[in-house]
Design a protein around this motif. Structure first.
Motif, short mmCIF file in Angstrom:
data_model
loop_
_atom_site.label_atom_id
_atom_site.label_comp_id
_atom_site.label_asym_id
_atom_site.label_seq_id
_atom_site.Cartn_x
_atom_site.Cartn_y
_atom_site.Cartn_z
N PRO A 372 0.82 -1.22 0.00
CA PRO A 372 0.00 0.00 0.00
C PRO A 372 0.84 1.27 0.00
CG PRO A 372 -0.89 -1.60 1.56
CD PRO A 372 0.42 -2.15 1.07
N GLY A 373 0.53 2.17 -0.91
CA GLY A 373 1.20 3.45 -0.98
C GLY A 373 2.62 3.40 -1.52
N ARG A 374 2.99 2.28 -2.15
CA ARG A 374 4.36 2.14 -2.66
C ARG A 374 4.33 1.70 -4.11
NH1 ARG A 374 7.88 -0.62 2.23
NH2 ARG A 374 7.28 0.84 3.86
N PRO A 375 5.45 1.87 -4.81
CA PRO A 375 5.50 1.44 -6.21
C PRO A 375 5.41 -0.08 -6.31
CG PRO A 375 7.30 2.97 -5.69
CD PRO A 375 6.68 2.56 -4.39
N ALA A 376 5.12 -0.56 -7.53
CA ALA A 376 5.03 -1.99 -7.77
C ALA A 376 6.36 -2.68 -7.46
CB ALA A 376 4.62 -2.26 -9.21
N VAL A 377 6.27 -3.89 -6.88
CA VAL A 377 7.49 -4.62 -6.50
C VAL A 377 7.50 -6.04 -7.05
CG1 VAL A 377 7.88 -3.30 -4.38
CG2 VAL A 377 6.40 -5.32 -4.31
N LEU A 378 6.42 -6.45 -7.70
CA LEU A 378 6.35 -7.82 -8.21
C LEU A 378 5.69 -7.82 -9.58
CD1 LEU A 378 6.83 -10.86 -7.32
CD2 LEU A 378 4.38 -10.89 -6.78
N TRP A 379 6.33 -8.52 -10.54
CA TRP A 379 5.79 -8.63 -11.89
C TRP A 379 5.91 -10.10 -12.32
CZ3 TRP A 379 9.18 -5.05 -10.10
CH2 TRP A 379 8.80 -3.71 -10.12
N ILE A 380 4.79 -10.77 -12.47
CA ILE A 380 4.78 -12.16 -12.91
C ILE A 380 3.96 -12.24 -14.19
CG2 ILE A 380 4.18 -14.54 -12.31
CD1 ILE A 380 6.32 -13.38 -10.51
N ASP A 381 4.64 -12.48 -15.32
CA ASP A 381 3.94 -12.55 -16.59
C ASP A 381 3.07 -13.80 -16.65
OD1 ASP A 381 5.11 -10.20 -17.46
OD2 ASP A 381 6.87 -11.25 -18.25
N GLU A 382 3.66 -14.93 -16.34
CA GLU A 382 2.90 -16.19 -16.36
C GLU A 382 3.60 -17.21 -15.49
OE1 GLU A 382 0.98 -19.45 -19.52
OE2 GLU A 382 2.11 -17.71 -20.23
N LEU A 383 2.83 -17.86 -14.63
CA LEU A 383 3.37 -18.90 -13.75
C LEU A 383 2.28 -19.91 -13.48
CD1 LEU A 383 5.49 -20.13 -11.82
CD2 LEU A 383 4.59 -18.61 -10.03
N ARG A 384 2.59 -21.17 -13.73
CA ARG A 384 1.64 -22.25 -13.42
C ARG A 384 2.37 -23.33 -12.65
NH1 ARG A 384 -0.21 -27.17 -15.17
NH2 ARG A 384 -2.45 -27.54 -14.77
N ILE A 385 1.78 -23.70 -11.51
CA ILE A 385 2.34 -24.77 -10.68
C ILE A 385 1.30 -25.89 -10.63
CG2 ILE A 385 3.20 -25.39 -8.39
CD1 ILE A 385 3.90 -22.46 -7.95
N PRO A 386 1.58 -27.01 -11.26
CA PRO A 386 0.59 -28.11 -11.27
C PRO A 386 0.38 -28.68 -9.87
CG PRO A 386 2.30 -28.41 -12.94
CD PRO A 386 2.78 -27.33 -12.04
N ALA A 387 -0.76 -29.32 -9.69
CA ALA A 387 -1.09 -29.93 -8.41
C ALA A 387 -0.04 -30.98 -8.04
CB ALA A 387 -2.46 -30.57 -8.48
N GLY A 388 0.39 -30.96 -6.78
CA GLY A 388 1.33 -31.96 -6.27
C GLY A 388 2.79 -31.65 -6.50
N GLN A 389 3.11 -30.56 -7.16
CA GLN A 389 4.51 -30.24 -7.46
C GLN A 389 5.16 -29.53 -6.27
OE1 GLN A 389 5.68 -27.25 -10.60
NE2 GLN A 389 6.54 -29.09 -11.57
#
Length: 623
Positions: A372-389
């Motif tokens: 809150p009140g701060r610049p962006a700190v995380l950029w995730i274009d695409e991430l998929r984690i399958p079940a059980g990994q």
């Protein structure tokens, strides 16, 4: 925290306006409206009965000076005044106590509920000790005034009104004489209120600053001792304490001046009543007994009147504290209509409860997150984690690892993009529903004071004893029966058996198992343990969480080497994604991290580098 942060001053909790604090006070006092009315009626009747005593003494004077008054009537009047005021006052006080205790209990409940509902990201940003100070110092101040000063204010106010009516009944000129003190009181109160609120508010801020300093020092005690900062920290706390003392002395000076002006008002008022009484007596408009009654009424009035004005002191302090408490309560989320995304989430939750399966996959697309009140700190274009990994997130301090973990937990809202955890956006889930789908075990583990069963049932209230024992067996093996001699009835936490850091983390892992959540996030869950214990905990976590989707914010690179997949983060972005072996074969940041870590291990004592006896296939490929 390992997430990306910009340097900024710690956030402070808001302080409610005077109007908002007053509305809160009125709301609390009217929770039992009929009891409030009854208490005021009884206390008013008690104040009226108390007037019979000076009236009886005045009639006694008349009887002695020759005015025809029966001594029996005088005696009955005195007895009725004393007994009536005592009985009615006691009943009124009990009724008022019921109103005030109800209000105070609700205030504490609302504060706790609001504090527990604060967004974790806000709690992390609050200065150390700020919330603790409001929960202790401010709530206690409001409580003391509620149970002490408020009843006195009500009683004194009713006594002033009743005495004024009594003087007017004797002779309106007596009431006018009493009113001569009003200008003196008004001047004294004006001077007092010009300075007192500011001084009390500053005093509360100074007390909160001292609390923050002390809490911070206690939390960092090992570091303080390790670096020899004891004298410096002590000096800082001493400075804060002297600041509290300076503000306290300033308030006492204002109080003393206020008291002096009150004494001057008493002298002016009594002199006015006696002068008016003498004139009325010589003119034959009043008897000596009536003048005596007027003087006694004014004298009796002055005690409650001074008490009423002097209690402004306590009310000012309580008002400042109530504004700080109300500032937290106003942050509690209010019920509102569901937005479209929230409605969709509710429908999905209802479907899940109805029995439709939800795939425990994790998927992020186009995510941009910020505190809150701060610049962006995380950029995730695409991430998929399958079940059980089993996935490990690595990176240097400030790379954004814990920030990503918070997004997955729904503890940090995203500004852009979509987060899908087990079929839903975690930020839109109710707490209970989120706990059924995804749980986090962090390095900050809390052991609640109570039985071992109570600590585990915090995760899922309807878990059976067999499930609790199975969870403990999974994370600690048979040894848990020796650690907890009385089984699930073993008392642990503050005031009971203290757990080691390793056992506390095992307890946290057991809680995660009890929830049955298919997705578990381990945010540096073994960072506080030493090397040997950390490896034992990591092995226990691998065994216990087999088959679940596990995302580990890695503190030790052994956690990355044993994971099925490694995500490498830099400056809030995922810069590498692959298996441990694949990333070692490439020329990238992970290989550099592994080389630096391996070099550090090669210089460590041999016993600190011993690997656990049970290794996974991935671990056998380490260089």
């Amino acid at each position: 925290m390992t997430g990306v942060h910009s340097s900024a001053k710690p956030a402070t909790l808001p302080i409610a306006s005077g109007k908002r604090a007053a509305r809160l006070a009125w709301h609390l006092l009217t929770l039992r409206p009929w009891m409030l009315v009854l208490s005021i009626a009884l206390l008013g009747a008690a104040a009226g009965a108390a007037l019979l005593v000076p009236t009886g003494l005045g009639r006694l004077v008349d009887a002695v000076t020759g005015v025809d008054h029966s001594l029996l009537d005088v005696a009955l009047l005195l007895v009725a005044g004393i007994a009536g005021s005592a009985a009615l006052g006691a009943l009124g006080s009990m009724a008022l106590a019921a109103v005030l205790e109800t209000a105070l209990a609700r205030l504490r409940e609302d504060f706790v509920a609001a504090a527990l509902s604060l967004p974790p990201v806000l709690v992390d940003e609050i200065a150390d000790g700020e919330l603790v100070s409001r929960a202790t110092d401010d709530v206690d101040t409001v409580g003391e005034v509620t149970t002490g000063a408020v009843p006195a204010v009500v009683s004194a106010g009713l006594a002033v009104v009743a005495t004024g009516i009594g003087l007017a009944v004797l002779n309106p000129l007596f009431l006018l004489a009493m009113l001569t003190v009003v200008p003196v009181h008004a001047f004294a109160l004006w001077r007092y209120l010009r300075k007192a609120p500011r001084l009390y508010a500053a005093e509360r801020v100074a007390v909160a600053a001292r609390s923050r300093e002390m809490v911070s020092a206690i939390q960092a005690l090992p570091t303080v001792h390790a670096f020899g900062w004891g004298k410096a920290i002590t000096e800082r706390i001493r400075t804060r304490s002297w600041n509290v003392l300076r503000w306290s002395l300033r308030t006492r000076i204002v109080q003393s001046r206020f008291g002096f002006r009150m004494n001057m008002a008493e002298a002016v008022g009594l002199a006015s009543v006696l002068l008016v009484g003498a004139w009325l007596a010589f003119s034959g408009s009043a008897t000596i007994g009536e003048v005596t009654t007027a003087a006694l009424l004014f004298q009796a009035l002055f005690g409650p009147f001074i008490a009423l004005l002097m209690l402004v002191d306590d009310l000012q302090s309580a008002g400042a504290s109530l504004a700080r408490v109300a500032g937290v309560i106003q942050l509690a989320p209010a019920p509102a209509g569901l937005s479209a995304p929230a409605s969709a989430a509710g429908a999905a939750i209802a479907a899940a409860v109805a029995g439709e399966p939800a795939t425990p996959d994790v998927e992020l697309r186009g995510v941009v997150a910020a505190y809150p009140g701060r610049p962006a700190v995380l950029w995730i274009d695409e991430l998929r984690i399958p079940a059980g990994q089993r996935v490990a997130i690595v990176g240097s301090s400030g790379a954004g690892k814990s920030t990503l973990a918070r997004v997955l937990m729904g503890l940090l809202d995203v500004r852009e993009g979509r987060v899908d955890v087990a079929g839903l956006d975690p930020a839109l889930m109710e707490e209970n529903e989120r706990a059924r789908r995804v749980v986090m075990v962090s390095q900050d583990v809390h052991v609640f004071s109570g039985t071992l069963r109570h600590n585990l049932l915090m995760a899922r209230e309807n878990a059976s004893d067999a499930e609790l024992r199975e969870a403990l067996e999974s994370v600690a093996g048979p040894r848990w029966r020796h650690t907890f001699a009385d089984g699930l009835e073993t008392l642990i936490g503050e005031g009971n058996a203290e757990l080691t850091a390793t056992d506390a983390h095992r307890l946290a892992l057991a809680r995660a198992l009890v929830t049955r959540a298919p997705i578990v996030i381990l945010d540096e869950a073994t960072a506080d343990a030493d090397t040997t214990d950390a490896r034992a905990l990591e092995a226990a976590a691998r065994r216990a969480l087999a088959g679940r989707t596990v995302v580990t914010v890695a503190h030790h690179l052994t956690q990355a080497s044993s994971a099925e997949r490694v995500l490498v983060m830099e400056h809030g972005r995922i810069v590498e994604d692959g298996t441990h072996v694949e990333l070692l074969d490439s020329e990238g940041p992970y290989r550099e991290l592994w080389a630096a870590w391996s070099s550090h291990r090669s210089r460590a004592p041999l016993e600190q580098r011993a690997e656990p006896s049970s290794t996974t296939d991935t671990e056998r490929h380490r260089p």
